[in-house]
Write a protein that holds these residues in place. Structure first.
Motif, PDB file in Angstrom:
ATOM      1  N   THR A   1       0.718  -1.220  -0.168  1.00 33.68           N
ATOM      2  CA  THR A   1       0.130  -0.112  -0.014  1.00 33.68           C
ATOM      3  C   THR A   1       0.770   1.260  -0.069  1.00 33.68           C
ATOM      4  O   THR A   1       0.108   2.283  -0.466  1.00 33.68           O
ATOM      5  N   THR A   2       2.080   1.194   0.547  1.00 34.41           N
ATOM      6  CA  THR A   2       2.823   2.380   0.313  1.00 34.41           C
ATOM      7  C   THR A   2       3.099   2.946  -0.927  1.00 34.41           C
ATOM      8  O   THR A   2       3.057   3.910  -1.425  1.00 34.41           O
ATOM      9  N   SER A   3       3.546   1.779  -1.726  1.00 31.65           N
ATOM     10  CA  SER A   3       3.953   2.137  -3.257  1.00 31.65           C
ATOM     11  C   SER A   3       2.828   2.134  -4.088  1.00 31.65           C
ATOM     12  O   SER A   3       2.923   2.132  -5.342  1.00 31.65           O
ATOM     13  N   LYS A   4       1.601   1.575  -3.598  1.00 33.41           N
ATOM     14  CA  LYS A   4       0.628   1.471  -4.269  1.00 33.41           C
ATOM     15  C   LYS A   4       0.806   0.546  -5.274  1.00 33.41           C
ATOM     16  O   LYS A   4       0.313   0.844  -6.716  1.00 33.41           O
ATOM     17  N   THR A   5       1.086  -0.842  -5.085  1.00 38.95           N
ATOM     18  CA  THR A   5       1.406  -1.482  -6.057  1.00 38.95           C
ATOM     19  C   THR A   5       0.965  -3.175  -5.922  1.00 38.95           C
ATOM     20  O   THR A   5       0.878  -3.350  -4.687  1.00 38.95           O
TER      21      THR A   5
ATOM     22  N   GLU B   1     -14.524   2.348   3.306  1.00 36.06           N
ATOM     23  CA  GLU B   1     -13.323   2.742   3.226  1.00 36.06           C
ATOM     24  C   GLU B   1     -12.329   1.828   4.308  1.00 36.06           C
ATOM     25  O   GLU B   1     -12.472   1.394   5.351  1.00 36.06           O
ATOM     26  N   THR B   2     -10.921   1.255   3.891  1.00 38.17           N
ATOM     27  CA  THR B   2     -10.301   0.599   4.950  1.00 38.17           C
ATOM     28  C   THR B   2      -9.367   1.283   5.777  1.00 38.17           C
ATOM     29  O   THR B   2      -9.528   2.846   5.605  1.00 38.17           O
ATOM     30  N   ASN B   3      -8.601   1.071   6.523  1.00 43.18           N
ATOM     31  CA  ASN B   3      -7.852   1.857   7.230  1.00 43.18           C
ATOM     32  C   ASN B   3      -6.569   2.507   6.568  1.00 43.18           C
ATOM     33  O   ASN B   3      -6.002   3.365   6.986  1.00 43.18           O
ATOM     34  N   ILE B   4      -6.425   2.021   5.342  1.00 46.67           N
ATOM     35  CA  ILE B   4      -5.553   2.780   4.602  1.00 46.67           C
ATOM     36  C   ILE B   4      -6.176   3.626   3.569  1.00 46.67           C
ATOM     37  O   ILE B   4      -7.223   3.161   2.782  1.00 46.67           O
TER      38      ILE B   4
ATOM     39  N   LYS C   1      -3.344 -10.598   4.232  1.00 43.03           N
ATOM     40  CA  LYS C   1      -2.983 -10.731   5.660  1.00 43.03           C
ATOM     41  C   LYS C   1      -1.808 -10.313   6.092  1.00 43.03           C
ATOM     42  O   LYS C   1      -1.696  -9.456   7.183  1.00 43.03           O
ATOM     43  N   ASP C   2      -0.872 -10.095   5.115  1.00 40.45           N
ATOM     44  CA  ASP C   2       0.385  -9.729   5.615  1.00 40.45           C
ATOM     45  C   ASP C   2       0.608  -8.169   5.216  1.00 40.45           C
ATOM     46  O   ASP C   2       1.727  -7.496   5.513  1.00 40.45           O
ATOM     47  N   SER C   3      -0.124  -7.456   4.621  1.00 41.95           N
ATOM     48  CA  SER C   3      -0.312  -6.055   4.296  1.00 41.95           C
ATOM     49  C   SER C   3      -0.713  -5.181   5.393  1.00 41.95           C
ATOM     50  O   SER C   3      -1.105  -5.749   6.578  1.00 41.95           O
ATOM     51  N   GLU C   4      -0.674  -3.857   5.078  1.00 44.99           N
ATOM     52  CA  GLU C   4      -0.922  -2.860   6.149  1.00 44.99           C
ATOM     53  C   GLU C   4      -2.632  -3.030   6.379  1.00 44.99           C
ATOM     54  O   GLU C   4      -2.784  -2.374   7.364  1.00 44.99           O
ATOM     55  N   ILE C   5      -3.213  -3.422   5.573  1.00 48.46           N
ATOM     56  CA  ILE C   5      -4.604  -3.288   5.495  1.00 48.46           C
ATOM     57  C   ILE C   5      -5.415  -4.197   6.577  1.00 48.46           C
ATOM     58  O   ILE C   5      -4.690  -5.274   6.702  1.00 48.46           O
ATOM     59  N   GLU C   6      -5.983  -3.487   7.354  1.00 49.66           N
ATOM     60  CA  GLU C   6      -6.596  -4.217   8.642  1.00 49.66           C
ATOM     61  C   GLU C   6      -7.784  -5.097   8.184  1.00 49.66           C
ATOM     62  O   GLU C   6      -8.636  -4.855   7.473  1.00 49.66           O
ATOM     63  N   THR C   7      -7.560  -6.387   8.867  1.00 50.66           N
ATOM     64  CA  THR C   7      -8.787  -7.368   8.612  1.00 50.66           C
ATOM     65  C   THR C   7      -9.002  -7.997   9.869  1.00 50.66           C
ATOM     66  O   THR C   7      -8.194  -7.893  10.760  1.00 50.66           O
ATOM     67  N   ASN C   8     -10.257  -8.675   9.907  1.00 51.13           N
ATOM     68  CA  ASN C   8     -10.554  -9.560  10.934  1.00 51.13           C
ATOM     69  C   ASN C   8     -11.099 -10.797  10.268  1.00 51.13           C
ATOM     70  O   ASN C   8     -10.244 -11.442   9.602  1.00 51.13           O
ATOM     71  N   ARG C   9     -12.426 -11.045  10.235  1.00 48.69           N
ATOM     72  CA  ARG C   9     -12.552 -12.182   9.348  1.00 48.69           C
ATOM     73  C   ARG C   9     -12.508 -11.678   7.895  1.00 48.69           C
ATOM     74  O   ARG C   9     -12.218 -12.480   6.943  1.00 48.69           O
ATOM     75  N   GLY C  10     -13.429 -10.423   7.738  1.00 47.69           N
ATOM     76  CA  GLY C  10     -13.078  -9.851   6.499  1.00 47.69           C
ATOM     77  C   GLY C  10     -12.091  -8.830   6.467  1.00 47.69           C
ATOM     78  O   GLY C  10     -11.617  -8.439   7.461  1.00 47.69           O
TER      79      GLY C  10
END
Ligand SMILES: Cc1cc2nc3c(=O)[nH]c(=O)nc-3n(C[C@H](O)[C@H](O)[C@H](O)COP(=O)(O)OP(=O)(O)OC[C@H]3O[C@@H](n4cnc5c(N)ncnc54)[C@H](O)[C@@H]3O)c2cc1C
Ligand code: SF4
Ligand code: SF4
Lengths: 433, 529
Positions: free
Chosen positions: A82-86, A267-270, A250-259
């Motif tokens: 997500t930092t480099s948007k790739t 919007e996500t946290n990013i 799962k390994d990205s900065e994007i916050e997840t729970n079950r989904g």
């Protein structure tokens, strides 16, 4: 030009893309690992049953995408940076985005059953699953019996599919009546009988203990926990629900729970990353009485419509209207409007009517303190969405609804009408209650 | 790509593993019935024709009845489309093509080489297949059979036997049952028996199927036909008046109230055959946008052709002199042009906005017709219009549209193009009714809010090739000129999304993305244009 990348070409991803195109000139790319073009997942069963071919399940002709300047990329996204948007693909290539929409849908649940990964054991979600089924169960010579584990909407579709090729089916349902976590007792019981009338071996209140393999590592039988009974079979269908298909983030900065966790604006946290459809989970819990994850077609579509507005500069909250849904249990159509829970909750009551032919019934839920109409389940009788939507908005009381039921009838012309019977049953019910 | 592997390619036993012993017996029974016809065709001398004919038609019917009962009554009520895209016959497989070729060959022989069917020329006795039908024809009307009698009989048997099958297939759906009973009734009574009896009563009357309206019945205004009616006193006059009233009064009123389905799906014989015998092929019609474009061109061209041709036919036998008869050529042409102008002006006035781009196409069509008519009037001599003989125009129409299109391609190609390709691409009647249905009718298919799951069952089973799903998934009602209101899309929809109804004109067309279920603000936004 801003580049919007959407992962997932299901109903959610495609809806958001279509509406962004209507509203703007942005560059749009849809990524999917499943099929080249959008197809209707809900129609998978009809391909196996021979009612349609795969190409008939595509809601838009193939020229549509080019004409509307929606780029399609086939590939599996392995990671999101997500930092480099790739986006990084399995094949090693990458894709830059300005805004990212995650619409990756669901995957079938597996609960760690011994043997769940054997050959011949499968779920039913993707086009690939369908192709696998075609190999595993082309006819009843190659597949002498199939066992389906999990009594939900996909389970019963799978049962109907196999039944259409005369493959004997044993249907293991954990609950003591079909789908009774959702359906009130009378309805669930009627569906139990309907399933059995189709010569499907329905086993209620049983769990899968294990799946046994033959010498080639193929499933050859299953064992039931409660009775230790072993049932020989060639195919095991796992249809015990679905969960968000989000392992790759799962390994990205994007916050997840079950989904993928999203706020009311999807919007996500990013920043610039959104999630919609089956894979999105409402951060603050479900909206109204809805669940935080809604894995149905309509909500995916509505989220897509909403998000397109936000992305095109008109920030909008996801505010679904009155709940509705529908399904079909073999030959019985089901529709629901508003809320009818399996058991009446506090200050709620149900009125249930069933036709003597055992294929039609309705359940109406209302508030016992003020008689307000809360919702209806209808089986074997089609009803009008807009009428119920209006009645719910107008907060009609249940007497009004019962008296005006004919207005809501949507059955084809010349069908027999049952509103009179329903009303008189309702009135009798009130007198005896 | 086929989704079914290990598919039986065998011609003799298509999917034989899928049909029960009883169904095999039924199939054999029907085939024996057909075999008798084939034997007769090859001039095998059958001793007692009446008996063999009865046996043949009886076996065909009984075979179909037994087959249908075993196929549908042994299962619970519901949609019965399992395997239609696997079976060779219904998915353009080898069997489908074989059947298509046989049917097409039959039509070619029927229309162009009836002598091979055994038609006795110039009073000679019939032989072969046609002679097999002599006893029945004699029973009904006291004359020997013609190729048309053979065809009519087989046609009627097909509608009745397969109509029975259709009724069982849709035994949970009263709309389907009632309209099928209706087409069976109209075929047997109006198209088959009544004309025969009319002949018995008055052998000079031209063949007249009362339910067959111009322009489907394109020969009603031919000179021989009109003379035939007029020379028969009151009954003849009444019949031709009925024909005219059908066109200008009955048809518009019924179409306004119920849509064109009152005719196409409840009365018409072509529609009747397509819905019954052709039911297994309905899914084969193309739903592509390109097919729709072709359809609009073809069907309107045929319509223009049939209007001009009919006018020309009437024109040629009218005189110039108003002393003989008030209806002279000049008056007639003026009447036709006046009428067309009135229709065109009314449409533009009431529906111009709604039509948008289509209005331009309509205008072109209108001016083409008018120009043709005027050219005809000013270039025509006594028998010639456009320097060709009026009757040549008429017979060209008869051959290309009446025979090749409606019979050879329309029915012969059932297993290739789907069951209603004639109704869709070629029928001028369908064009007129459809025009009215689109513009001035209470009929529509209502879409049930947001319930559509885009599965495609509706589009798949639309024999008219309408992409029903494209409308349903947007929450838009279906108001299409080509919809014959068969109701099968509504029947097969697994989510109860579609309902054929007649309701007020207001709000009939809702070209919006009103998908219920969303919050109201969003729906307003989405609908802003
Ligand atoms: C058999 C069946 C029947 C159903 N019937 C109904 C019904 O009748 N009514 C109803 O309301 N709902 C029904 N559903 C549920 C409905 O289909 C889903 O809710 C809906 O399809 C979800 O849409 P979506 O766009 O969120 O995700 P999906 O349709 O799942 O689309 C997600 C896409 O993203 C792709 N993808 C995922 N991860 C990646 C990645 N990392 N890289 C690239 N691509 C990726 C997937 O391959 C998939 O193609 C049914 C589901 C099934 C399986
Ligand atoms: S749209 Fe429906 S009712 Fe109309 S012709 Fe097609 S299938 Fe029949
Ligand atoms: S209208 Fe019904 S049959 Fe047609 S696509 Fe929608 S759900 Fe399927």
């Amino acid at each position: 030009m801003e580049h919007i990348v959407i992962i997932g070409n299901g109903i959610s991803g495609v809806t958001v893309a279509r509406h962004i195109r209507k509203l703007s000139d942005k560059r749009i790319t849809i990524v999917s690992a499943e099929t080249e073009h959008f197809f209707s997942r809900t129609a998978l069963m009809y391909i196996y049953m021979g009612h349609m071919k795969y190409e008939h399940t595509k809601p838009y002709e193939d020229y549509f995408w080019k004409k509307n300047r929606i780029e399609l990329k086939k590939g599996y996204v392995k990671t999101v940076e997500t930092t480099s948007k790739t986006l990084h693909f399995e094949g090693g290539d990458t894709l830059q985005y300005d805004k990212l929409v995650i619409a990756t849908g669901s995957k079938p649940n597996k609960f760690g059953w011994p043997g769940q990964d054997l050959e011949g054991v499968q779920g039913l979600y993707s086009k690939q699953d369908l192709d696998t089924l075609e190999r595993n169960a082309p006819n009843n010579k190659i597949c002498n019996r199939a066992v389906i584990v999990g009594g939900g909407l996909i389970g019963i579709e799978l049962a109907e599919m196999l039944n259409s090729r005369n493959i004997p089916v044993t249907f293991l349902v954990r609950e003591n009546s079909f789908w009774n976590g959702v359906l009130p007792e009378g309805e669930s019981a009627m569906i139990n009988r309907h399933i059995k009338n189709h010569h499907i071996d329905l086993r209620l209140g049983v769990n899968l203990k294990e799946i046994k393999a033959d010498e080639n590592g193929r499933a050859k039988s299953i064992v039931i926990t409660e009775t230790n009974e072993e049932i020989d079979c060639n195919v095991v269908g796992l249809t015990a629900g679905v969960s968000p298909n989000i392992n790759f983030i799962k390994d990205s900065e994007i916050e997840t729970n079950r989904g993928v966790l999203v706020n009311r604006h999807l919007e996500t946290n990013i920043k610039d990353v959104y999630a919609i459809g089956d894979c999105a989970e409402q951060r603050d819990g479900g909206i109204g009485q809805r669940r935080p994850i809604e894995a149905v077609w309509y909500t995916g579509r509505m989220m897509g419509e909403t998000l397109a507005q936000t992305i095109c500069g008109n920030k909008l909250e996801y505010k679904p209207g009155h709940w509705f849904n529908s399904a079909k249990f073999l030959d019985i159509e089901y529709q629901t409007y508003g809320w009818v829970f399996a058991k009446p909750r506090e200050n709620e009551a149900h009125f249930h009517w069933k036709h003597e032919d055992d294929t039609k019934c309705i359940t109406v839920c209302y508030d016992t303190t003020n008689n307000k109409f809360l919702g209806i389940n209808t089986f074997g009788i089609r009803m009008r969405h807009d009428v119920f939507d209006r009645w719910l908005t107008e907060e009609r009381d249940v007497d009004y609804v019962m008296q005006h039921l004919p207005e809501a009838n949507f059955d084809p012309e010349f069908y027999k009408h049952f509103e009179k019977d329903i009303l008189s049953a309702y009135n009798n019910n009130l007198q005896t209650a | 790509m086929s989704n079914k592997i290990n598919h039986s390619m065998s011609l003799a036993t298509p999917d034989a593993q899928d049909i029960s012993t009883k169904q095999k017996v039924a199939l054999a029974t029907g085939l024996i019935g057909l075999l008798i016809l084939v034997l007769a065709f090859f001039n095998v001398d059958l001793p007692n024709r009446a008996l063999f004919l009865a046996l043949s038609l009886g076996l065909i019917t009984i075979g179909t009845v037994i087959y249908s009962r075993d196929a549908y009554l042994t299962k619970l009520e519901g949609i019965k489309n399992d395997g239609v895209w696997f079976k060779s016959i219904s998915s353009r497989g080898a069997l489908g093509w074989a059947l298509g070729i046989i049917l097409t060959a039959f039509y070619v022989i029927l229309y162009f080489y009836p002598q091979y069917l055994g038609l006795g020329k110039d009073g000679a006795a019939n032989t072969g297949l046609i002679s097999l039908f002599d006893p029945l024809s004699n029973l009904l009307s006291g004359r020997n059979a013609s190729q048309w009698f053979v065809y009519g009989t087989l046609y009627t048997v097909a509608i009745i036997a397969f109509g029975y099958k259709f009724i069982l297939k849709y035994r949970h759906n009263r709309y389907q049952q009632l309209r099928t009973i209706s087409v069976m009734f109209f075929q047997l009574g109006f198209a088959y028996l009544i004309p025969e009896f009319m002949y018995v009563m008055n052998s000079d009357l031209p063949y007249y199927d009362l339910k067959s309206v111009w322009p489907l019945n394109y020969y009603i205004f031919d000179e021989w036909s009109v003379n035939g009616f007029l020379s028969n006193g009151n009954i003849g006059l009444a019949l031709i008046l009925f024909g005219i009233i059908s066109i200008f009064v009955i048809t518009p009123i019924l179409t306004y109230k119920y849509g064109k389905r009152w005719y196409c799906s409840w009365v018409c014989g072509c529609g009747g055959l397509a819905e019954t015998a052709g039911d297994s092929f309905r899914q084969l019609s193309s739903k592509k946008m390109s097919a729709w474009k072709l359809e609009r061109w073809l069907i309107h061209t045929v319509l223009v052709f049939s209007v001009v041709m009919t006018t020309a036919m009437v024109y040629t036998y009218l005189g110039y002199d108003s002393n003989n008869f008030w209806l002279t050529r000049g008056v007639f042409i003026a009447l036709v042009i006046g009428f067309l102008t009135l229709v065109f002006a009314a449409v533009l006035y009431f529906r111009g906005k709604e039509l948008g781009k289509d209005a331009k196409m309509g205008a072109i069509g209108y001016f083409v017709v008018i120009a043709l008519l005027l050219a005809m009037h000013f270039t025509g001599t006594t028998d010639n219009v456009f320097f060709v003989q009026g009757s040549a125009l008429r017979s060209a129409y008869g051959i290309y549209i009446g025979s090749i299109f409606s019979g050879v391609i329309g029915t012969g190609f059932y297993p290739i193009l789907g069951s209603r390709s004639w109704c869709r691409f070629g029928c001028p009647m369908a064009a007129i009714l459809g025009f009215q249905q689109r513009l001035f009718s209470k009929f529509r298919i209502t879409t049930n809010g947001g319930q559509c799951i885009s599965c495609g069952n509706c589009s798949n089973s639309c024999e008219m090739g309408i992409d029903v799903r494209a409308y349903a998934q947007k929450g838009e009602n279906i108001v299409r000129s080509s919809c014959v209101g068969c109701g099968v899309c509504s029947a097969v929809c697994p989510r109860g999304v579609l309902k054929l109804e007649n309701d007020s004109m207001k709000g009939r067309i809702n070209p919006t993305e009103v998908l219920l279920g969303n919050d109201v603000d969003l729906m307003e936004l989405v609908n802003q244009k």
